[in-house]
Design a protein around this motif. Structure first.
Motif, mmCIF file in Angstrom:
data_model
loop_
_atom_site.group_PDB
_atom_site.id
_atom_site.type_symbol
_atom_site.label_atom_id
_atom_site.label_comp_id
_atom_site.label_asym_id
_atom_site.label_seq_id
_atom_site.Cartn_x
_atom_site.Cartn_y
_atom_site.Cartn_z
ATOM 1 N N ASN B 194 5.742 6.429 0.870
ATOM 2 C CA ASN B 194 5.685 4.966 0.745
ATOM 3 C C ASN B 194 6.119 4.263 2.032
ATOM 4 O O ASN B 194 5.552 3.234 2.400
ATOM 5 C CB ASN B 194 6.501 4.499 -0.461
ATOM 6 C CG ASN B 194 5.885 4.994 -1.770
ATOM 7 O OD1 ASN B 194 4.825 5.638 -1.747
ATOM 8 N ND2 ASN B 194 6.513 4.723 -2.878
ATOM 9 N N GLU B 334 -0.408 0.871 -8.226
ATOM 10 C CA GLU B 334 0.784 0.384 -7.536
ATOM 11 C C GLU B 334 1.901 0.410 -8.571
ATOM 12 O O GLU B 334 1.841 -0.295 -9.584
ATOM 13 C CB GLU B 334 0.578 -1.045 -6.998
ATOM 14 C CG GLU B 334 -0.281 -1.129 -5.746
ATOM 15 C CD GLU B 334 0.476 -0.759 -4.451
ATOM 16 O OE1 GLU B 334 1.706 -0.952 -4.384
ATOM 17 O OE2 GLU B 334 -0.183 -0.276 -3.506
ATOM 18 N N ASN B 383 0.793 3.407 -4.506
ATOM 19 C CA ASN B 383 1.602 2.565 -3.621
ATOM 20 C C ASN B 383 1.153 2.606 -2.164
ATOM 21 O O ASN B 383 1.971 2.796 -1.251
ATOM 22 C CB ASN B 383 3.087 2.904 -3.768
ATOM 23 C CG ASN B 383 3.599 2.561 -5.160
ATOM 24 O OD1 ASN B 383 2.803 2.415 -6.090
ATOM 25 N ND2 ASN B 383 4.881 2.405 -5.306
ATOM 26 N N SER B 385 0.377 0.149 -0.575
ATOM 27 C CA SER B 385 0.972 -1.029 0.070
ATOM 28 C C SER B 385 2.286 -0.670 0.747
ATOM 29 O O SER B 385 2.804 -1.424 1.555
ATOM 30 C CB SER B 385 1.261 -2.103 -0.974
ATOM 31 O OG SER B 385 2.351 -1.696 -1.807
ATOM 32 N N GLY B 387 4.725 -0.093 -1.424
ATOM 33 C CA GLY B 387 5.538 -0.257 -2.628
ATOM 34 C C GLY B 387 6.838 -0.999 -2.357
ATOM 35 O O GLY B 387 6.986 -1.697 -1.348
ATOM 36 N N GLN B 402 1.651 -6.425 -5.855
ATOM 37 C CA GLN B 402 1.027 -5.155 -6.250
ATOM 38 C C GLN B 402 -0.412 -5.373 -6.706
ATOM 39 O O GLN B 402 -1.311 -4.600 -6.356
ATOM 40 C CB GLN B 402 1.821 -4.530 -7.406
ATOM 41 C CG GLN B 402 3.236 -4.143 -7.048
ATOM 42 C CD GLN B 402 4.012 -3.725 -8.294
ATOM 43 O OE1 GLN B 402 4.003 -4.421 -9.306
ATOM 44 N NE2 GLN B 402 4.672 -2.588 -8.228
ATOM 45 N N GLU B 405 -2.649 -6.237 -3.799
ATOM 46 C CA GLU B 405 -2.912 -5.030 -3.008
ATOM 47 C C GLU B 405 -3.988 -4.146 -3.659
ATOM 48 O O GLU B 405 -4.876 -3.645 -2.982
ATOM 49 C CB GLU B 405 -1.616 -4.229 -2.817
ATOM 50 C CG GLU B 405 -0.665 -4.837 -1.786
ATOM 51 C CD GLU B 405 -1.090 -4.528 -0.355
ATOM 52 O OE1 GLU B 405 -1.898 -3.604 -0.163
ATOM 53 O OE2 GLU B 405 -0.620 -5.231 0.567
ATOM 54 N N VAL B 406 -3.892 -3.971 -4.973
ATOM 55 C CA VAL B 406 -4.912 -3.183 -5.677
ATOM 56 C C VAL B 406 -6.270 -3.877 -5.530
ATOM 57 O O VAL B 406 -7.298 -3.244 -5.267
ATOM 58 C CB VAL B 406 -4.541 -2.997 -7.170
ATOM 59 C CG1 VAL B 406 -5.711 -2.389 -7.950
ATOM 60 C CG2 VAL B 406 -3.306 -2.117 -7.306
ATOM 61 N N ALA B 448 -1.349 -1.844 -11.923
ATOM 62 C CA ALA B 448 -0.056 -2.186 -11.320
ATOM 63 C C ALA B 448 0.998 -2.290 -12.409
ATOM 64 O O ALA B 448 0.750 -2.879 -13.469
ATOM 65 C CB ALA B 448 -0.162 -3.507 -10.561
#
Ligand SMILES: [Zn+2]
Lengths: 198, 474
Positions: B194, B334, B383, B385, B387, B402, B405-406, B448
């Motif tokens: 992460n 996420e 994750n 991103s 996370g 989250q 980001e997804v 998420a």
């Protein structure tokens, strides 16, 4: 008080809070500048006191200073949780919402309490009064459906270790800090100041 | 509650489908002294508008109701902070409301915005979340977070939330991790992964190139958790715009179908009672019959090892959307990696792995973008991103971040939103020389999880590309 300032006292009279003394202390704010002298913001110091009711849980917190652990039990014959004993104390049964019966589980705690899980941390938040590292223990009792969080005052925690309660009977704070745990067999002389087995 | 009525297990059925139209995020940092919270919220809303080629003013014309999530008024020392933000976004006199569910605040804010569109009350809603965790000293911040535990029964014990949480980590470590070095290593791999992904994210402030050894040698916070196993404490804002189908397609060509389920469990872990494991679509009762034999102590469900709220949130969300097996049906997730070990616990609660086998999601390489064992794409990357460990945990914004980001993956725009040199500069950060586009190729569906503290509130959000919508289960 930790800051050495006088804090007010509260009592209730005819169902009302009566406050006496000073409950907050004002301090002037200060500016925050960056490295070039540019204003970024200000500090806002504050020191205040909350007045908090224990309501139906008062019996639990009052009993600790007398060396007693009071739990609650649902006695509603029509409740699916009838007979369930709760520790933490619940004023009302979480299922039927009837008023619970208060019961003394001090003996049960002394004879059956053991560590379900635990943790040790050297980091605490502001206002923490406990000596570091803080040793948390989650204590299970025979016949109780829940698991109480507490503080192990002596020794090192281990899962399934038998523990017994000790109480701040000498100068109770009337908070959860009046109840600590120690390993079974701990001599009285090792207990923190003010704490006793009964 | 330890038993359920049929009514309580009803699968939510919305009156009409709801779409995520766009979303945006501010820069995230441990401290952002140069900006007020409203500036961060305006940054997030502006990014959301630009993503669909709107000006903020154009986007605002669609918004009918606003949901604002921030966990702690105390942190910003501003009660009704929602009203301040609402005014600064110039959205008065539209209806607005504040949402607070601790660490799940972001997810819950979306949950409310979602239901408002689904019900027909609004055709377009704003869900905006933020947190300002840099305006008190860290130990006072920890005290404030500990006030989200029970103030009479828990807070006086250390004024440190980690303490109320880590007892669960300890139990899981013993019962399901069996205190094995290999399990400890799997935890560390999550932290490495992460933080590594966080390096590719210009919004993130936790990106770092580290090794498993770095994690294992970092200072102990609460055994078995070490400093690098823990999430960040952050400042920042994120938002999502939700709409009904007609409005969504007016605003963009690429809205994503969104569905959200929610669950809860006792605020005090102490109050958890033993119960039967509620099953997800890919599980059977029989498979858990010997759980206590395989993992002594593991049969006290949810005990201190499972998050019942996450299980319930995914139960509702999977059945609403027709997800049978998250690993098969989803392309990325996420998760709320507050701690590496709670990340592993969540794999089980949401059915990525059965109870007791969460670690295999890491050990198999499935949770990586590129499976380290095979060099092939991971089955279900988690994750990307960064996370909460590698990106941020600005509590009220986290659950929304989250989802955004997804969505970037489902829109096939992750590279554009994270690789843009100008954005890295604007955030005062340098794009790493080895920057890599983490876009999951052909991503169609994602999930998420937004999670509060010891598991008091959890939401499960499912995003689906409109061309790849699964059939709901009834
Ligand atoms: Zn009852």
């Amino acid at each position: 008080m930790s800051c050495g300032k006088e804090h007010g006292k509260v009592r209730t009279e005819k169902g009302r809070y009566k406050l006496d003394g000073k409950f907050h202390h004002s301090e002037p704010n200060t500016p925050i500048f960056n490295e070039n002298g540019k204003l970024m913001g200000v500090t806002n110091p504050r020191d205040m006191t909350y007045v908090h009711s224990y309501g139906g849980e008062a019996i639990f917190f009052e009993s600790l200073g007398k060396g007693k652990i009071m739990a609650s039990r649902c006695d509603n014959p029509n409740c699916e949780s009838r007979g369930s004993v709760f520790m933490p104390f619940r004023i009302h049964c979480p299922d039927c919402l009837m008023k619970s019966t208060v019961m003394d589980i001090t003996e049960k705690a002394k004879t059956t309490a053991k560590v379900h899980t635990f943790m040790i941390t050297a980091r605490t938040g502001a206002f923490n009064p406990l000596p570091k590292p803080v040793k948390f223990v989650n204590v299970e009792f025979d016949g109780v459906v829940t698991i109480l969080m507490g503080y192990l005052a002596v020794g090192e925690p281990k899962m399934d270790m038998r523990v017994v309660p000790i109480f701040n009977t000498k100068s109770p704070t009337y908070t959860i800090l009046d109840l600590f745990w120690v390993p079974e067999g701990t001599p009285e002389a090792s207990l923190p100041e003010g704490y006793t087995f009964d | 509650m330890i038993t359920f009525s049929e009514k309580q297990l009803k699968i939510p059925k919305m009156t009409r489908p709801v779409y995520l139209v766009t979303g945006g995020m501010s820069k995230f940092g441990r401290a952002i002294p140069e900006k007020r919270t409203e500036e961060l919220c305006i940054d997030a809303l502006t990014e959301a508008a630009e993503l669909i080629d709107h000006t903020p003013a154009q986007l605002k014309k669609y918004i009918h109701t606003c949901y604002y999530g921030h966990f702690a008024d105390h942190f910003g020392d501003q009660l009704l902070g929602e009203a301040v933000i609402h005014d600064r976004l110039g959205l008065d006199p539209l209806g607005n409301i504040g949402i607070k569910t601790g660490g799940a605040t972001g997810g819950s804010t979306l949950w409310e915005a979602y239901k408002t569109v689904a019900s027909g009350y609004s055709d377009c809603t704003l869900a905006m979340g933020w947190e300002r965790m840099d305006e008190v000293p860290t130990d006072e911040g920890n005290h404030l977070i500990s006030c989200a535990a029970d103030k009479d029964w828990e807070t006086p014990l250390g004024h440190m939330y980690t303490g109320y949480y880590a007892v669960m980590a300890q139990k899981y470590w013993k019962v399901f991790g069996k205190e094995e070095a290999s399990f400890r290593k799997a935890m560390a791999e999550i932290a490495v992964k992460n933080r590594g992904y966080g390096r590719m994210n210009p919004h993130a402030h936790g990106g770092k190139k580290i090794t498993v050894e770095d994690v294992l040698n970092s200072p102990t916070v609460a055994h078995p958790l070490r400093a690098l196993d823990c999430c960040l404490m952050s400042v920042g804002a994120a938002c999502g715009i939700l709409a009904d189908e007609k409005t969504a397609y007016e605003m963009t060509d690429n809205p994503l179908k969104i569905d959200i389920g929610a669950g809860s469990h006792t605020l005090r872990v102490a109050d958890r009672r033993k119960m039967e494991i509620p099953l997800l679509p890919n599980e059977t009762k029989e498979q858990y019959a010997d759980l206590g034999d395989r993992f002594p102590g593991g049969d006290r469900y949810p005990g201190f090892t499972g998050f019942l709220a996450a299980r319930m949130a995914s139960y509702y969300a999977y059945n609403m959307t027709g997800i049978h097996d998250p690993t098969e049906d989803l392309d990325l997730v996420e998760l709320h990696d507050a701690f590496t070990i709670s990340d592993i616990q969540t794999y089980e609660d949401i059915g990525i792995r059965p109870y007791g086998e969460g670690r295999t999601y890491v050990e198999s390489g499935d949770c990586f973008r590129t499976n380290p064992h095979t060099g092939e794409p991971g089955k279900l990357p988690a994750n990307l991103s960064g996370g909460l460990i590698g990106n941020m945990h600005a509590v009220g914004a986290t659950g929304i971040m989250q989802v955004v980001e997804v969505a970037h993956h489902l829109w096939n725009r992750w590279g554009e939103m994270h690789g843009n040199e100008e954005k890295w500069k604007r955030f005062g950060r340098e794009r790493p020389a080895d920057w890599k586009d983490l876009q999951v190729k052909g991503a169609k569906r994602g999930l998420a999880i937004s999670h509060a503290g010891v598991g008091s509130h959890v939401t499960c959000t499912i995003l689906q590309h409109p061309d790849h919508i699964l059939e709901r289960r009834d």
